[in-house]
Structures are given as structure tokens and as C-alpha cells.
Design an enzyme around this catalytic site. Structure first.
Site, mmCIF file in Angstrom:
data_model
loop_
_atom_site.group_PDB
_atom_site.id
_atom_site.type_symbol
_atom_site.label_atom_id
_atom_site.label_comp_id
_atom_site.label_asym_id
_atom_site.label_seq_id
_atom_site.Cartn_x
_atom_site.Cartn_y
_atom_site.Cartn_z
ATOM 1 N N SER A 1 41.109 44.865 36.456
ATOM 2 C CA SER A 1 41.070 43.706 35.572
ATOM 3 C C SER A 1 41.094 42.420 36.383
ATOM 4 O O SER A 1 41.605 42.384 37.502
ATOM 5 C CB SER A 1 42.294 43.775 34.649
ATOM 6 O OG SER A 1 42.188 42.798 33.652
ATOM 7 N N ASP A 2 40.549 41.357 35.807
ATOM 8 C CA ASP A 2 40.625 40.048 36.438
ATOM 9 C C ASP A 2 40.704 38.974 35.349
ATOM 10 O O ASP A 2 40.036 39.089 34.321
ATOM 11 C CB ASP A 2 39.408 39.799 37.332
ATOM 12 C CG ASP A 2 39.623 38.573 38.203
ATOM 13 O OD1 ASP A 2 40.383 38.683 39.187
ATOM 14 O OD2 ASP A 2 39.085 37.503 37.885
ATOM 15 N N THR A 3 41.527 37.971 35.601
ATOM 16 C CA THR A 3 41.725 36.890 34.625
ATOM 17 C C THR A 3 41.516 35.538 35.295
ATOM 18 O O THR A 3 41.993 35.314 36.409
ATOM 19 C CB THR A 3 43.168 36.928 34.059
ATOM 20 O OG1 THR A 3 43.390 38.195 33.430
ATOM 21 C CG2 THR A 3 43.397 35.825 33.020
#
Length: 193
Positions: free
Chosen positions: A76-78
Site C-alpha cells: 500500500s502507499d498513501t
């Protein structure tokens, strides 16, 4: 039910984020945590979810060669997207204060991408939430940065912390997405994976 569907799967969460770990745990599925270091660099022509999609996939690629038949890796990446640029994690106190000052009194987007990867499949999806901050005083910003040290958080804040309680006046979309994992989408995508 997801726990039933994943009974014979080995779920690997490739994230050191305590928030992501906590949120995935709440889906009542068993998983292990494996983190591989990655230099989060991307082409400056990428915008919004193009950035997070690219980074989530790059993180997943690190696992590709070692996957067993029943493994599913979740990466995941935000980012925080404000005025046509990405706010990532602040490197220090000065950067954190600068970021929060920029976010003060404005609406920004929080974009989180997730990649599911198995031996023979990959799926990338993302979610966007709009967050509005009140005008934050310098005193409030400095207090938060000093006490909470938000250096591991995109945009230098955790919505579930003090600054979120006192500063967020409006939120459109998933609250959990702002914490770093759109769990409603993760649930659906894992069911169909």
C-alpha cells in the site's frame, strides 16, 4: 465471508505502518508482516493516484520471485495531494510544521493505493478521501508536531490523533483511507481475488 475464503491462504502485509496493521486485523483475517525496504522514488510527471499506484506496485514487485502457491501479498502507499503536488512523509520537525501550515484552512485529498499480488495475479486499486482542515494556529501545529512526532505519516498528520480531533472539519469518503488503508475496498477485492 472473507476469513472463510482466505482460510488456506498465507496473507502477507508488506507494511511497517501500525495503522495499516491494526486496520487489517479488524477484518478478522490472519496475516503475517514482512517489510522490504524500498526507495520511494517516482517520475515527477505522475499525478495523484498514478503515484500511489506506481509505488504500491513497486513494493509488491519486491516479493514477486519468492511467492508460494497460496501467498497473497498486500502492499500500500498513501499520499496527501494538495494544490497539484504530493505531500509525503516529513523528514523533520521543520518540514512537518511547513506541511501542516499548508494544509491549514484548506481541503486536500488523501489517496491510498493497494496492490494484491499472488503467484499468478495482481490487482491494483485506490481510494480517495477529501479532508478539510480549519485554520490551525501556529501554536496548535507546533504542539501537535512536538507531542505526536508525525514523521511516519503522509502530510505530517494522523487523522486519528489530536490534530484530527481538533482540526478536521469535513471529511468526504472513507475515514480509514485517511488512516492509510481503505479497508472496505480491501475486503471486497480480497473476496474477488
Amino acid at each position: 465471508m472473507l476469513s472463510k475464503k482466505l482460510k488456506n491462504k498465507n496473507i502477507i502485509l508488506a507494511s511497517g505502518s501500525p495503522r495499516r496493521q491494526e486496520l487489517l486485523k479488524e477484518l478478522d483475517i490472519n496475516f503475517i508482516i514482512k517489510v522490504k525496504e524500498i526507495n520511494e522514488v517516482y517520475n515527477s510527471s505522475l499525478k495523484e493516484e498514478q503515484i500511489t499506484n506506481f509505488l504500491a506496485l513497486e513494493k509488491a514487485k519486491l516479493f514477486k520471485t519468492n511467492l508460494k502457491e497460496n501467498d497473497i501479498v498486500i502492499t500500500s502507499d498513501t499520499i496527501v495531494w494538495l494544490e497539484n503536488s504530493a505531500l509525503e512523509k516529513p523528514k523533520n520537525k521543520v518540514e512537518a510544521i511547513k506541511m501542516l501550515s499548508k494544509l491549514s484552512g484548506k481541503t486536500h485529498k488523501v489517496i491510498t493505493s493497494v496492490c494484491l499480488l499472488s503467484k499468478d495475479k495482481e490487482k491494483i486499486f485506490f481510494d480517495t478521501t477529501k479532508v478539510t482542515f480549519k485554520n490551525l494556529s501556529n501554536e496548535e501545529i507546533e504542539y501537535y508536531v512536538k507531542k505526536y512526532k508525525p514523521f511516519d505519516k503522509a502530510g505530517a498528520y494522523g487523522v486519528q490523533e489530536w490534530i484530527g480531533y481538533i482540526g478536521v472539519t469535513k471529511l468526504e469518503g472513507s475515514y480509514f483511507n485517511v488512516m492509510g488503508l481503505p479497508v472496505h475496498k480491501v475486503y471486497e477485492e480480497l473476496l474477488n481475488f
